[in-house]
Design a protein around this motif. Structure first.
Motif, PDB file in Angstrom:
ATOM      1  N   ILE A  30       1.017   0.415   6.697  1.00 12.89           N
ATOM      2  CA  ILE A  30       1.356   1.426   6.426  1.00 12.89           C
ATOM      3  C   ILE A  30       2.619   1.812   8.005  1.00 12.89           C
ATOM      4  CG2 ILE A  30      -0.067   2.997   7.751  1.00 12.89           C
ATOM      5  CD1 ILE A  30       1.015   4.508   5.087  1.00 12.89           C
TER       6      ILE A  30
ATOM      7  N   LYS B 264       4.835  -9.637  13.158  1.00 16.03           N
ATOM      8  CA  LYS B 264       6.448 -10.440  12.720  1.00 16.03           C
ATOM      9  C   LYS B 264       7.084 -11.015  13.993  1.00 16.03           C
ATOM     10  CE  LYS B 264      10.863  -9.600  10.217  1.00 16.03           C
ATOM     11  NZ  LYS B 264      11.352  -8.857  10.297  1.00 16.03           N
TER      12      LYS B 264
ATOM     13  N   ILE C 100      12.459  -5.381   7.455  1.00 19.02           N
ATOM     14  CA  ILE C 100      11.441  -4.906   6.608  1.00 19.02           C
ATOM     15  C   ILE C 100      11.486  -3.651   5.499  1.00 19.02           C
ATOM     16  CG2 ILE C 100       8.939  -4.358   6.764  1.00 19.02           C
ATOM     17  CD1 ILE C 100       8.990  -5.598   9.734  1.00 19.02           C
ATOM     18  N   PRO C 101      11.088  -4.024   4.434  1.00 16.34           N
ATOM     19  CA  PRO C 101      11.421  -2.685   3.632  1.00 16.34           C
ATOM     20  C   PRO C 101      10.370  -1.705   3.644  1.00 16.34           C
ATOM     21  CG  PRO C 101      11.123  -4.781   1.892  1.00 16.34           C
ATOM     22  CD  PRO C 101      10.380  -5.387   3.534  1.00 16.34           C
TER      23      PRO C 101
ATOM     24  N   TYR D 191       1.999 -12.071   1.349  1.00 17.71           N
ATOM     25  CA  TYR D 191       2.661 -10.591   1.555  1.00 17.71           C
ATOM     26  C   TYR D 191       1.836  -9.627   2.853  1.00 17.71           C
ATOM     27  CZ  TYR D 191       4.936 -11.788  -2.345  1.00 17.71           C
ATOM     28  OH  TYR D 191       5.933 -12.696  -3.178  1.00 17.71           O
TER      29      TYR D 191
ATOM     30  N   LEU E 294       0.995   1.183  -3.207  1.00 20.79           N
ATOM     31  CA  LEU E 294       1.097   0.118  -3.158  1.00 20.79           C
ATOM     32  C   LEU E 294       2.310  -0.261  -3.719  1.00 20.79           C
ATOM     33  CD1 LEU E 294      -1.965  -2.528  -3.069  1.00 20.79           C
ATOM     34  CD2 LEU E 294      -0.699  -1.433  -1.426  1.00 20.79           C
ATOM     35  N   SER E 295       3.223  -0.978  -3.452  1.00 21.05           N
ATOM     36  CA  SER E 295       4.481  -1.701  -4.197  1.00 21.05           C
ATOM     37  C   SER E 295       4.767  -2.967  -4.836  1.00 21.05           C
ATOM     38  CB  SER E 295       5.694  -1.180  -2.941  1.00 21.05           C
ATOM     39  OG  SER E 295       5.719  -2.075  -2.371  1.00 21.05           O
TER      40      SER E 295
ATOM     41  N   LEU F 245       8.798   1.018   1.855  1.00 17.94           N
ATOM     42  CA  LEU F 245       8.469   1.110   0.833  1.00 17.94           C
ATOM     43  C   LEU F 245       6.654   2.125   0.737  1.00 17.94           C
ATOM     44  CD1 LEU F 245       8.435  -1.963  -0.943  1.00 17.94           C
ATOM     45  CD2 LEU F 245       9.810   0.206  -2.054  1.00 17.94           C
ATOM     46  N   VAL F 246       6.794   3.265   1.598  1.00 14.07           N
ATOM     47  CA  VAL F 246       5.880   4.014   1.497  1.00 14.07           C
ATOM     48  C   VAL F 246       6.363   5.460   1.557  1.00 14.07           C
ATOM     49  CG1 VAL F 246       4.590   6.076   3.343  1.00 14.07           C
ATOM     50  CG2 VAL F 246       5.164   3.790   3.805  1.00 14.07           C
TER      51      VAL F 246
ATOM     52  N   VAL G 126       7.482  -3.082  -6.309  1.00 13.40           N
ATOM     53  CA  VAL G 126       8.028  -2.089  -7.832  1.00 13.40           C
ATOM     54  C   VAL G 126       8.472  -0.642  -6.721  1.00 13.40           C
ATOM     55  CG1 VAL G 126       6.982  -3.130  -9.554  1.00 13.40           C
ATOM     56  CG2 VAL G 126       5.647  -2.232  -8.528  1.00 13.40           C
TER      57      VAL G 126
ATOM     58  N   PRO H  21       6.927   2.547  -4.806  1.00  5.66           N
ATOM     59  CA  PRO H  21       5.518   2.680  -5.114  1.00  5.66           C
ATOM     60  C   PRO H  21       4.722   3.792  -5.834  1.00  5.66           C
ATOM     61  CG  PRO H  21       7.123   3.448  -3.135  1.00  5.66           C
ATOM     62  CD  PRO H  21       7.666   2.373  -3.871  1.00  5.66           C
TER      63      PRO H  21
ATOM     64  N   LEU I 284       3.476  -4.010  11.668  1.00  8.70           N
ATOM     65  CA  LEU I 284       4.467  -4.724  11.514  1.00  8.70           C
ATOM     66  C   LEU I 284       5.514  -5.903  12.910  1.00  8.70           C
ATOM     67  CD1 LEU I 284       5.204  -3.333   7.649  1.00  8.70           C
ATOM     68  CD2 LEU I 284       3.404  -5.227   8.116  1.00  8.70           C
ATOM     69  N   ASN I 285       5.630  -4.960  13.620  1.00  8.20           N
ATOM     70  CA  ASN I 285       7.050  -5.324  14.033  1.00  8.20           C
ATOM     71  C   ASN I 285       6.135  -6.865  15.020  1.00  8.20           C
ATOM     72  OD1 ASN I 285       9.184  -4.294  13.816  1.00  8.20           O
ATOM     73  ND2 ASN I 285       9.284  -2.477  14.673  1.00  8.20           N
TER      74      ASN I 285
ATOM     75  N   SER J  97       6.087 -12.712   3.837  1.00  9.30           N
ATOM     76  CA  SER J  97       6.485 -11.286   4.036  1.00  9.30           C
ATOM     77  C   SER J  97       5.771  -9.996   4.555  1.00  9.30           C
ATOM     78  CB  SER J  97       7.029 -10.949   2.581  1.00  9.30           C
ATOM     79  OG  SER J  97       8.156 -11.858   2.197  1.00  9.30           O
ATOM     80  N   TRP J  98       7.083  -9.418   5.486  1.00 13.06           N
ATOM     81  CA  TRP J  98       6.292  -8.121   5.771  1.00 13.06           C
ATOM     82  C   TRP J  98       6.891  -6.942   5.134  1.00 13.06           C
ATOM     83  CZ3 TRP J  98       2.875  -9.499   9.826  1.00 13.06           C
ATOM     84  CH2 TRP J  98       3.341 -10.875  10.068  1.00 13.06           C
ATOM     85  N   ILE J  99       5.865  -5.877   4.527  1.00  6.57           N
ATOM     86  CA  ILE J  99       6.141  -4.982   3.533  1.00  6.57           C
ATOM     87  C   ILE J  99       5.620  -3.623   4.572  1.00  6.57           C
ATOM     88  CG2 ILE J  99       6.461  -3.869   1.446  1.00  6.57           C
ATOM     89  CD1 ILE J  99       6.262  -7.251   1.628  1.00  6.57           C
ATOM     90  N   GLN J 100       6.864  -2.563   4.780  1.00  5.63           N
ATOM     91  CA  GLN J 100       5.909  -1.070   5.505  1.00  5.63           C
ATOM     92  C   GLN J 100       5.271  -0.497   3.974  1.00  5.63           C
ATOM     93  OE1 GLN J 100       7.706   1.485   7.599  1.00  5.63           O
ATOM     94  NE2 GLN J 100       5.860   2.929   7.969  1.00  5.63           N
ATOM     95  N   GLY J 101       4.163   0.054   3.433  1.00  2.00           N
ATOM     96  CA  GLY J 101       3.847   0.853   2.256  1.00  2.00           C
ATOM     97  C   GLY J 101       2.517   0.909   2.416  1.00  2.00           C
ATOM     98  N   ASP J 102       2.495   2.027   1.895  1.00  2.00           N
ATOM     99  CA  ASP J 102       0.380   2.819   1.563  1.00  2.00           C
ATOM    100  C   ASP J 102       0.213   1.942   0.333  1.00  2.00           C
ATOM    101  OD1 ASP J 102      -1.041   4.173   1.549  1.00  2.00           O
ATOM    102  OD2 ASP J 102      -0.103   6.769   1.710  1.00  2.00           O
TER     103      ASP J 102
ATOM    104  N   LYS K 184       5.862   3.040 -10.030  1.00  4.58           N
ATOM    105  CA  LYS K 184       5.927   1.047 -10.330  1.00  4.58           C
ATOM    106  C   LYS K 184       6.251   0.529 -11.554  1.00  4.58           C
ATOM    107  CE  LYS K 184       1.759   2.641  -8.048  1.00  4.58           C
ATOM    108  NZ  LYS K 184       1.801   1.955  -7.259  1.00  4.58           N
TER     109      LYS K 184
END
Lengths: 120, 313
Positions: B156, B165, A96-97, B152, B189-190, A99-100, A30, A32, B161-162, B180-185, A35
């Motif tokens: 950040i 992988k 790699i998405p 998952y 969170l997403s 989503l920051v 979703v 970030p 992440l690379n 799954s690899w996701i860049q997020g804070d 949401k």
């Protein structure tokens, strides 16, 4: 919503393997910030939600709701995930998405270009 | 080097002695109250959170800057992260992560989120554990439930992440379908509300600018009955061992960091940030305040690391 995100991810993955999103991922992802589900070929962004959810949002930036066709074309071109609720797109880099929140780009940056093309 | 260690130890000692004195300005109070703050008082809690958000190890920084500084640390150390972990902990970090995953009790069909899990250590262990559970239970046949399993990995920092992988493909975890690899804070969170059966964060929560936001997000994404687990470097109270640990932290680790990763500053940040993080009891309190129940913690190696756990009921 699940079908539309799958549709989007298939479109997004058309160009190259660096951009496709697996289904299991697109099912839970979703925005970030809000949401709410990502992209969507059907809905129009809500200005009120965008105002409260996105700290960088300034109402003046969003002149008009982004059109349906322009959004899906934008996604195809750049292979990114779109959050309608806040009018922000997130890139997908090497599968790699990203989503920051601070990596999101406002959709209206390309709005002028896309609106000329949309047939709505 | 010994002089620096002694100075650091003296600084620590004076912090501990003064922790019961509350001064006028909030900033001063925050500095003194940091690790062993007076439990329960909301002003002390707010003061601590503010001080964590504006501290980078022992340095004071602007809140907006902290995330970028931490980002620089991990971009710099990403390629030698795993080697350094082995060196600094004499390989013990592997056992600690094994313990974390066994407390998680992974099951086939679970959706698991590993936050700040860049290089994949915890994610690989969860996968292995699930595979061994399903082999025992089903006798080798692949069922529908197994296909629902999904891990998952969120971080950040794209460099981490690379590396993850790459390790995944080197080890033959080319099952893109369940990893799954996701860049997020961690603070935003997403993932959908109530979408995860498990949430782990190993050696990551210390680096988050706003701990309470990360905990709130963890609570949000977990399903009811979901388990929260946090593995983090913590506080040692055992008298003689504490002194040895302090000398080791402040003299040996930054030096090894310089030698192996070519980056003394990042490892200096690391040891300082451990001292600034709340102690076991206070962190457990924060987890409870985020809404988790049955919050408990387990000390390993006398408190060098602690595994905090909670349930979303």
């Amino acid at each position: 919503m699940r079908r539309t995100v799958t549709l989007l991810s298939r479109h997004a993955g058309g160009g190259g393997d660096g951009r496709s999103i697996p289904q299991a991922l697109s099912d839970v992802l979703v925005c970030p910030l809000s949401k709410k589900p990502l992209s969507g070929v059907d809905s129009i962004p809500s200005l009120a939600t965008a105002h409260y959810c996105c700290p960088r949002f300034r109402p003046a930036n969003l002149a008009a709701p982004v059109r349906v066709l322009s959004r899906s074309r934008y996604c195809e071109a750049s292979g990114s995930l779109v959050s309608d609720a806040v009018g922000v797109s997130f890139p997908v880099v090497d599968g790699i998405p990203s989503l920051v929140p601070k990596d999101g780009k406002f959709l209206e940056d390309d709005q002028g270009k896309s609106e000329q093309d949309s047939k709505l | 080097m010994t002089l620096r260690a002694a100075a650091a130890a003296r600084r620590l000692a004076s912090c501990t002695r003064q922790q019961s004195v509350v001064l006028g300005s909030q900033a001063e109070a925050a500095h003194l109250l940091a690790p062993g703050m007076a439990a329960g008082s909301p002003r002390a809690a707010a003061a601590f959170l503010h001080s964590h958000a504006t501290s980078f190890g022992y340095k004071q920084v602007r809140e907006e800057e902290k995330s970028k500084l931490v980002g620089n640390v991990f971009s710099s150390v990403a390629s030698s992260y795993d080697v350094m972990n082995d060196l600094m902990s004499a390989g013990l970090h592997r056992l600690w992560k094994d313990r974390l995953v066994s407390k998680l009790s992974p099951f086939p069909g679970m959706k698991h989120l590993d936050v700040a899990g860049g290089t994949g250590d915890v994610a690989f262990r969860v996968l292995d554990s699930i595979k061994s559970v399903s082999r025992r239970a089903v006798g080798g046949a692949i069922s529908d439930i197994e296909e629902d399993t999904h891990i998952y990995v969120c971080d950040i920092n794209p460099n981490m992440l690379n590396v993850g992988k790459k390790r995944a493909s080197e080890r033959g975890y080319n099952e893109e379908k369940c990893l799954s690899w996701i860049q997020g804070d961690a603070e935003a969170l997403s993932f959908e509300d109530g979408s995860m059966d498990g949430y782990t964060i190993a050696f990551g929560i210390r680096n988050v600018t706003h701990i309470e936001k990360a905990l709130a997000e963890a609570y949000r994404v977990l399903k009811r009955g979901g388990r929260f687990l946090c593995l983090e470097l913590s506080h040692v109270d055992v008298p003689l061992f504490k002194q040895i640990y302090d000398v080791y932290s402040f003299s040996v680790i930054p030096a090894v960091g310089e030698l192996v990763a070519g980056d003394r500053q990042s490892y200096q940040y690391l040891v300082e940030s451990i001292r600034r993080f709340p102690n076991q009891e206070n962190f457990a309190q924060m987890i409870q305040e985020a809404g988790f129940e049955r919050v408990e913690y387990e000390n390993l190696v006398g408190g060098v690391v602690a595994i905090h756990s909670g349930l979303k009921l």
